[in-house]
Scaffold this motif. Structure first.
Motif, mmCIF file in Angstrom:
data_model
loop_
_atom_site.group_PDB
_atom_site.id
_atom_site.type_symbol
_atom_site.label_atom_id
_atom_site.label_comp_id
_atom_site.label_asym_id
_atom_site.label_seq_id
_atom_site.Cartn_x
_atom_site.Cartn_y
_atom_site.Cartn_z
ATOM 1 N N ASP A 104 0.904 -1.176 0.097
ATOM 2 C CA ASP A 104 0.220 -0.202 -0.110
ATOM 3 C C ASP A 104 0.921 1.378 -0.026
ATOM 4 O O ASP A 104 0.509 2.352 -0.825
ATOM 5 N N ASP A 108 0.907 4.096 -3.073
ATOM 6 C CA ASP A 108 0.818 5.320 -2.876
ATOM 7 C C ASP A 108 1.775 6.302 -3.164
ATOM 8 O O ASP A 108 1.709 7.331 -3.737
ATOM 9 N N GLN A 111 1.970 6.188 -6.880
ATOM 10 C CA GLN A 111 0.463 6.658 -7.359
ATOM 11 C C GLN A 111 0.103 5.568 -8.486
ATOM 12 O O GLN A 111 -0.129 5.971 -9.702
ATOM 13 N N ASP A 113 -2.761 2.593 -9.009
ATOM 14 C CA ASP A 113 -3.893 2.162 -8.579
ATOM 15 C C ASP A 113 -4.268 0.684 -8.564
ATOM 16 O O ASP A 113 -5.375 0.203 -8.106
ATOM 17 N N ARG A 193 -9.596 -2.990 -12.783
ATOM 18 C CA ARG A 193 -9.401 -1.407 -12.411
ATOM 19 C C ARG A 193 -10.376 -0.770 -12.458
ATOM 20 O O ARG A 193 -10.920 0.172 -11.702
ATOM 21 N N GLY A 196 -12.634 -1.159 -9.548
ATOM 22 C CA GLY A 196 -11.756 -0.403 -8.265
ATOM 23 C C GLY A 196 -11.191 -1.398 -7.540
ATOM 24 O O GLY A 196 -10.791 -0.900 -6.434
ATOM 25 N N ARG A 198 -7.931 -2.944 -6.011
ATOM 26 C CA ARG A 198 -6.553 -2.545 -5.914
ATOM 27 C C ARG A 198 -5.494 -3.582 -6.015
ATOM 28 O O ARG A 198 -4.337 -3.291 -6.488
#
Length: 424
Positions: A104, A108, A111, A113, A193, A196, A198
Motif C-alpha cells: 500500500d 501510494d 501513484q 491504482d 481496475r 475499483g 486495488r
C-alpha cells in the motif's frame, strides 16, 4: 545507464532468490544488502538492482520507512521507472502484514491504482489456483507452513490474505484467463481496475504461465510477487531460456575456503537437510537454555567450530528443529523472543569466525541470514553459481567473502554437500 527494474525484497534469502532467477534469464544484476546512498557504485551495464531489506517480521512502521527509503533511492538516484516488491512464494506474513502495508505505501508513493499479487513459483511447487496458494499440491494452511515459528500461515486464499492486511479489495485473474494469453490478461486487469480493485491475484500453475503474465504487463510500473515472476520479466526482455549457472563470478579454489554452516531455519526441508548432513560432517545443535543464560556460550561455539578439521566438510551449528520439538521449546520460553535471541547468537558467531579468517558462510533462514549479513557489514555482492533453484553463491569483493543464503524449504536433501561440492 538504464535500469529496467528496481526490486525491493523483504528479506535477504528472497533477494538472492530473485537475483539468481534474473541472472539465469540473461540479466546483469546488482544485489545490495542495505539501503544505498549517493556513494553506492552501480556498474553502467546493469539491468536490475535488488535491494534487500529485513522487514518481513519487524514492526510495520519500520518496514514502511525502510521500503520508502529504498524506493526513493531507486527512483531518484538509480532513475528506475519500474518497480518490484519481492516477498516469499509462501506469502509469509500475519493478518496485520507486513506484505499488505508495504504494498500500500509503495502504491501510494508511486501513484499506482492496481498492482499484481503473484507469489507463485511452480518449479518449486508453489502454485496458485482460483486464488488459493498451494505448496507441493497442499493448501498453504495445510502444509508445513502452518507451523512456521514466526509467521504461521492459517489461510491459503490470497484474496483474503491481502485484503486482511491492506486497504483495498482484490480481484482474481483466473487460470483460464491466463492461458488465453497476454491480451486476455490485459483486458481482465482493465476490468478489475474499472471495478475499483486495488490488487489482482493471478493464478499460476506452470512456469510458462509466468512468462505469459510478464508479456501482459510491460507497462505496469509496479508489480509484486515471488522470484518466478522476476525471472519471467527478465526472460521477456532478453528472450533467453534460463541457464543452469552464472559465470558472473568464478568460484574460488577449494584451498582458499574456510567455511561454516549456520542453520536457523526450522522448515521441514532444512530439518531433512541437517539430518542428512549429520551423517558425514561435524554438527552441533544450539542449546537454547545456554543461548539465554550463558554469556560465554558464543565463545564456546566458536571454539568448537575452530577445533574442527579445516579440510573436508564444513562444520555446522544449527537451531533447526522439527515442528513438535519447536513447539515444546516455544512453550517453555513463551515470554521470550527466541528467534531474535538465536539470530543474535548466530550473528556474533559469524563475526568472531570472520576475525579468525573464515570467508565462506552457508546460512539458512531468512531472518538468520539477514542478521548475519548485517553483522558482517556486507553491503553489495555479485551473483555467482547457482547451488539450487533460488539459492546462488554470492560474493563480496570488499571483504572477499562468499555467502549462500538458503530460504527454508529450498534445495534438495543433499543441499549442504552440494553447495560445497561446487567449489571443487
Amino acid at each position: 545507464m538504464t535500469i529496467k527494474l528496481g526490486v525491493i525484497a523483504d528479506d535477504f534469502t528472497g533477494a538472492t532468490d530473485i537475483a539468481s532467477f534474473m541472472v539465469q534469464n540473461g540479466w546483469r544484476v546488482v544485489l545490495l544488502f542495505s539501503i544505498p546512498d549517493n556513494r553506492t557504485f552501480i556498474p553502467h551495464d546493469v539491468d536490475a538492482i535488488v535491494i534487500s531489506l529485513k522487514i518481513r517480521s519487524c514492526p510495520v512502521e519500520e518496514a514502511l520507512e525502510q521500503s520508502l527509503k529504498a524506493c526513493e533511492w531507486l527512483r531518484k538516484i538509480a532513475c528506475c521507472s519500474r518497480f518490484f516488491f519481492k516477498y516469499c512464494s509462501t506469502f509469509d506474513s500475519t493478518k496485520e502484514g507486513n506484505i499488505g502495508p508495504v504494498i500500500d505505501v509503495l502504491m501510494d508513493e508511486l501513484q499506482i491504482d492496481l498492482c499484481l499479487i503473484c507469489p507463485a513459483l511452480p518449479i518449486n511447487g508453489r502454485t496458485v489456483v482460483h486464488g488459493y496458494l498451494f505448496v507441493n499440491g497442499q493448501l498453504l494452511n495445510e502444509s508445513d507452513m502452518q507451523y512456521h515459528p514466526i509467521n504461521p500461515m492459517k489461510d491459503s486464499n490470497l484474496l483474503r490474505l491481502i485484503e486482511q492486511q491492506s486497504k483495498g479489495f482484490a480481484g482474481l485473474v483466473d487460470i483460464n484467463c491466463v492461458r488465453q494469453g497476454e491480451l486476455s490478461i490485459r483486458e481482465h486487469l482493465h476490468k478489475l481496475r474499472c471495478k475499483g480493485a486495488r490488487y489482482a491475484v493471478v493464478d499460476t500453475l506452470l512456469m510458462d504461465d509466468l512468462l505469459l503474465i510478464a508479456k501482459a504487463i510491460p507497462d505496469m510500473a509496479f508489480v509484486t510477487g515471488g522470484s518466478g515472476l522476476g525471472g519471467a520479466i527478465a526472460r521477456y526482455y532478453t528472450g533467453h531460456s534460463p541457464k543452469k549457472t552464472s559465470s558472473m563470478k568464478t568460484l574460488p579454489s577449494i584451498r582458499n575456503k574456510k567455511a561454516v554452516i549456520l542453520s536457523g531455519s526450522c522448515s521441514t526441508m532444512t530439518y531433512q537437510q541437517v539430518t542428512e548432513y549429520q551423517k558425514e560432517a561435524p554438527t552441533m545443535a544450539l542449546d537454547i537454555d545456554e543461548c539465554i543464560n550463558n554469556s560465554d556460550y558464543v565463545h564456546l561455539l566458536v571454539d568448537w567450530v575452530i577445533q574442527q578439521p579445516i579440510k573436508g566438510l564444513a562444520p555446522m551449528l544449527y537451531s533447526t528443529q522439527p515442528p513438535g520439538v519447536l513447539k515444546l521449546i516455544q512453550e517453555k520460553h513463551r515470554f521470550l523472543q527466541l528467534s531474535k535471541i538465536i539470530e543474535q547468537i548466530f550473528a556474533q558467531i559469524a563475526n568472531e569466525l570472520r576475525k579468525k579468517g573464515f570467508n565462506t558462510f552457508i546460512l539458512t533462514g531468512g531472518e538468520t541470514s539477514g542478521r548475519v549479513v548485517q553483522s558482517l557489514g556486507i553491503r553489495q555482492v555479485e551473483v555467482g553459481a547457482v547451488i539450487a533453484l533460488g539459492v546462488p553463491w554470492v560474493y563480496d569483493l570488499h571483504s572477499d567473502c562468499w555467502l549462500a543464503l538458503k530460504s527454508g524449504n529450498f534445495g534438495e536433501v543433499d543441499f549442504f554437500y552440494h553447495s560445497q561440492k561446487i567449489f571443487h
